[in-house]
Motif scaffolding. Structure first.
Motif, short mmCIF file in Angstrom:
data_model
loop_
_atom_site.label_atom_id
_atom_site.label_comp_id
_atom_site.label_asym_id
_atom_site.label_seq_id
_atom_site.Cartn_x
_atom_site.Cartn_y
_atom_site.Cartn_z
N GLU A 1 55.45 72.75 7.58
CA GLU A 1 56.27 73.90 7.93
C GLU A 1 55.59 74.75 8.99
O GLU A 1 54.36 74.92 8.98
N PRO A 2 56.36 75.33 9.92
CA PRO A 2 55.78 76.21 10.94
C PRO A 2 55.34 77.53 10.34
O PRO A 2 55.78 77.92 9.25
N THR B 1 50.96 75.42 13.87
CA THR B 1 50.48 74.98 12.56
C THR B 1 49.38 73.97 12.80
O THR B 1 49.53 73.05 13.60
N PRO C 1 63.42 70.84 13.20
CA PRO C 1 63.03 70.41 11.85
C PRO C 1 61.55 70.06 11.82
O PRO C 1 61.03 69.41 12.73
N PRO C 2 60.84 70.46 10.76
CA PRO C 2 59.39 70.20 10.70
C PRO C 2 59.10 68.71 10.51
O PRO C 2 59.89 67.99 9.89
N ARG D 1 47.31 78.19 9.91
CA ARG D 1 48.57 78.74 10.40
C ARG D 1 48.29 80.05 11.11
O ARG D 1 47.39 80.76 10.77
N SER E 1 68.31 64.31 9.45
CA SER E 1 68.41 65.24 8.31
C SER E 1 69.83 65.69 8.04
O SER E 1 70.14 66.11 6.92
N SER F 1 56.25 74.71 17.03
CA SER F 1 57.65 74.53 16.67
C SER F 1 58.52 75.53 17.41
O SER F 1 58.20 76.71 17.48
N GLU G 1 55.10 65.83 2.22
CA GLU G 1 55.43 67.24 2.37
C GLU G 1 55.79 67.54 3.82
O GLU G 1 55.36 66.85 4.75
N ASP G 2 56.59 68.57 3.99
CA ASP G 2 56.94 69.04 5.33
C ASP G 2 55.80 69.89 5.89
O ASP G 2 55.19 70.68 5.17
N SER H 1 54.81 79.28 17.49
CA SER H 1 54.59 79.09 16.06
C SER H 1 53.72 77.86 15.88
O SER H 1 54.20 76.73 15.98
#
Length: 382
Positions: free
Chosen positions: A255-256, A279, A240-241, A382, A297, A236, A252-253, A277
């Motif tokens: 997320e980074p 994930t 936006p994730p 992560r 978004s 990322s 669910e998102d 970053s």
């Protein structure tokens, strides 16, 4: 971009209708008024849509009607008739020039549109419906009425390391954003199929932006890789994730792990700051991922509320094929905002569909074959 389409109605219809209307009024009012100069409206109107030849024909019809109605009013050869013919002649000549200039501009516009459409088709080619273990569908909506594309971009390519995807959003508007988008796509398409390290693909994109743009724009983006076994890796850069639509019903998102500057600004990060970053996620068969730009978004309704991506997009994207799912999402966003889009919006829907493993035959009466354990837990790295 929509091509200019030929009008279904003949360009002669309106000028002839106007001149016939003048003739009807001329007949009704009688010789006292005698509307001879008004027939010049015919060639003047023809200049708006007709060819030069069409304008000349309408000028001839206007002159003929002028002579006919002058004779009907017993003014054949009178000064009023000659003045009307001169007026029709001058208006026709002016209309010929106007039609010639309009046609020349239209030809240039068509050429420019064809070049722009070819460029857009090359830069933003449709993604294939299937690459390796994933099904894909994409959707793009431009806020500009003049073009199909803007500063948002996406692409997906196969590689020896899995399917690789990019989605990004260039800061700003105008032709400069399209140029930056082209640079990002070119760098991705050149490096993603070959490089072993996905992080290096991001560095190639960042380097290309520094070399080939003015450096005044940055690009938020995501780089992703999905292996045949279902291992997802996402890098990322301030974007936006993606939204995970799990096959077990969860939404669910992804997320980074931490904040990373957008492409074009990573050089500003200090020596101790994170530059990548990443994930990781283990996908299961039927899992879907929605990659999107902030045009989705940040879409607002009349009250200024943002579109709730997880709450409204999740249920719409779970059923039907990916293409139909994105169509339903677009329709829901339009109903939510109640207005045309004010920002570019790119959507990329990915479904993990691994090949089915071969089944093992067992002897009659035997128990289930070995090697059929419960699905593994979904680890997040992560």
């Amino acid at each position: 971009m929509r091509r200019i389409k030929a009008a279904a109605v003949s360009p002669s219809a309106l000028p002839l209708t106007v001149m016939l209307g003048v003739a009807v009024v001329d007949t009704a009012t009688g010789a006292e008024f005698n509307l001879l100069p008004v027939y010049a409206a015919g060639p003047a109107i023809a200049a708006a849509r007709g060819s030069v030849r069409n304008v000349l024909v309408m000028g001839g019809v206007a002159a003929l009607l002028c002579v006919v109605f002058a004779a009907k009013a017993e003014r054949l050869g009178a000064l009023r008739m000659h003045v009307a013919l001169v007026a029709i002649g001058y208006v026709t000549l002016a209309a010929v020039y106007a039609a010639w200039a309009r046609l020349r501009t239209e030809r240039r516009l068509v050429d420019v549109q064809e070049v722009a459409q070819t460029l857009e088709d090359v830069l933003f080619a449709p993604v294939p419906p299937t690459i390796g273990p994933v099904r894909l569908a994409a959707s793009y909506v431009s806020a500009s009425r003049a073009t199909r594309v803007g500063g948002d971009l996406y692409d997906a390519v196969p590689s020896p390391h899995g399917v690789r995807l990019v989605i990004a959003d260039v800061q700003g508007k105008g032709l400069g954003t399209v140029r930056c988008a082209a640079v990002v796509l070119a760098a991705f398409r050149e490096s993603a199929p070959e490089l072993a390290d996905l992080a290096e693909v991001g560095r190639r994109i960042d380097s290309a932006l520094g070399r080939r743009t003015d450096g005044e724009r940055f690009v938020t983006g995501l780089l992703a890789q999905i292996t045949p076994s279902g291992h997802l890796v996402v890098f990322s850069h301030g974007h936006p994730p993606p939204l995970l639509l799990a096959s077990d019903g969860r939404t669910e998102d992804v997320e980074p792990a931490g904040p990373v500057p957008p492409f074009g600004l990573t050089a500003l990060a200090g020596p101790g700051e994170q530059r990548d970053s990443v994930t990781g996620l283990a996908l299961r068969a039927g899992d879907r991922l929605l990659f999107y730009t902030d045009g989705l978004s940040e879409a607002r309704d009349a009250a200024g509320r943002f579109y709730p991506v997880a709450g409204r997009a999740g249920p719409l994207l779970r059923e039907t094929c990916p293409e139909t799912a994105l169509e339903r999402l677009r329709a829901d966003v339009a109903a939510f905002t109640g207005a045309p889009p004010d920002d570019d919006s790119a959507l990329l829907l990915v479904e993990f569909t691994p090949p089915s493993p071969p089944t093992r035959s067992t002897a009659p009466g035997a128990g289930p074959a070995h090697g059929a354990p419960e699905p593994p837990a979904r680890p997040v790295i992560r």
